[in-house]
Enzyme design. Structure first.
Site, mmCIF file in Angstrom:
data_model
loop_
_atom_site.group_PDB
_atom_site.id
_atom_site.type_symbol
_atom_site.label_atom_id
_atom_site.label_comp_id
_atom_site.label_asym_id
_atom_site.label_seq_id
_atom_site.Cartn_x
_atom_site.Cartn_y
_atom_site.Cartn_z
ATOM 1 C CD GLN A 43 16.537 69.929 68.543
ATOM 2 O OE1 GLN A 43 17.558 70.208 69.160
ATOM 3 N NE2 GLN A 43 15.473 70.710 68.540
ATOM 4 C CE LYS A 79 19.454 73.149 70.878
ATOM 5 N NZ LYS A 79 18.257 72.282 70.894
ATOM 6 C CG ASP A 97 16.722 69.877 76.175
ATOM 7 O OD1 ASP A 97 17.083 71.069 76.099
ATOM 8 O OD2 ASP A 97 16.525 69.145 75.183
#
Ligand code: NAD
Length: 295
Positions: A98, A54, A121
């Site tokens: 994460q 990412k 997200d």
């Protein structure tokens, strides 16, 4: 194989190129690039690989990457402090924590602490609720990527029968909502569904997000259907390296379907492309700019 192979890698590359161009224009206008902060807690090797990918994609998209790597022993309060600091940091347009987090930390609490405007997200309850209500927000990257592939393949989804297998908050549920917003007739199937094969056989669109290797068989697929395989499962091989397969038995399904995503090279690359897209969109909204076009 009769099905068209949907090339997620190529679609993702095209999106990332458009994002990079738009991000450079954004930087010219405002004097700084869009920024994505990643937060990795602990040393889970798979999570570390994802975060690294990412960060690399962010740099390639002409955006600023702020990587935070914390020990697994960090307290919940310290992590919440970091999230608060990133919420307040003007250079940061997107925050990605994460998952999974260590057991001692309340994941829901951490997600809820992220500024919804920076929640690239799309996991914050406010963004999930906005999707449910058909309002503008930020949508989870994997289902958003699946929708992009479906629309590129089929054009309008109106009236099509769609079956989503799996009802997780990060894939199955938002996927169903996105398909509904495109006027598909949506069925959500899950571990308690009866006669899954019969349910899937009705579908013009199948999205499999289960996490069970090759569970969906070729004779479950309606001829000509479009199959999106979200599953990523590693199965053992003789050389000990293992092999990645999806939730769909690819060769069998490809003999019947109209189009199908491979694993790897289908949905996976789209997830990262959509993260870049969401960061760009969040930056535009926060700056009060019109939405970037064609994304
Ligand atoms: P999850 O474990 O949270 O949810 C799985 C869902 O599958 C559950 O809702 C459950 O009801 C359903 N299910 C389980 N067994 C079933 C069965 N026998 N029949 C029907 N339904 C069943 O998983 P998730 O986070 O949604 O991920 C699903 C898969 O997608 C995993 O393989 C994961 O690795 C993969 N994934 C891929 C990406 C990507 O970028 N490509 C992103 C996220 C997840």
């Amino acid at each position: 194989m009769t099905a068209r192979r949907i090339d997620g890698k190529a679609s993702a590359a095209a999106i990332r190129e458009r994002v990079a161009q738009s991000a450079a224009e954004f930087a010219d206008r405002i004097g700084r690039p869009p920024g994505l902060a990643t937060v990795l807690v602990g040393e889970d090797p798979a999570s570390a690989v994802y975060v690294r990918m990412k960060g690399k994609a962010t740099a390639e998209a002409s955006m600023a990457s702020f990587a935070h790597v914390l020990p697994a022993t960090i307290s919940e309060a310290e992590l919440l402090d970091l999230v608060g600091a990133l919420n307040d940091d003007e250079r940061v347009d997107g925050i990605l924590v994460q998952l999974p987090l260590p057991k001692a930390i309340d994941t829901e609490k951490v997600i809820a602490a992220i500024d919804p405007a920076k929640d690239v997200d799309g996991f914050h309850p406010l963004n999930q609720g906005r999707l449910f209500a058909g309002l503008e927000g930020l949508v989870a990257c994997t289902p958003l990527g699946c929708l992009h592939l479906l629309k590129a393949e089929l054009g309008s989804l109106a009236g099509l029968d769609a079956v989503v297998i799996g009802r997780s908050n990060i894939v199955g549920k938002p996927m169903a909502m996105l398909l509904l917003s495109e006027n598909a007739t949506v069925t959500m199937a899950h571990s308690k569904s009866r006669d899954l094969a019969a349910i899937v056989r009705r579908a013009d669109i199948v999205v499999a997000a289960v996490g069970r290797p090759e569970m969906v068989r070729g004779d479950w697929i309606k001829p000509g259907a479009t199959v999106i395989d979200v599953g990523i499962n590693r199965i053992p091989t003789d050389d000990g390296k293992g092999r990645l397969v999806g939730d769909v038995a690819f060769d069998e399904a490809a003999a019947v379907a109209g189009a199908i995503t491979p694993v790897p090279g289908g949905v996976g690359p789209m997830t990262i492309a959509m993260l870049m897209r969401n960061t760009l969109v969040a930056a535009h909204r926060r700056a009060g700019f019109a939405e970037p076009e064609d994304l």
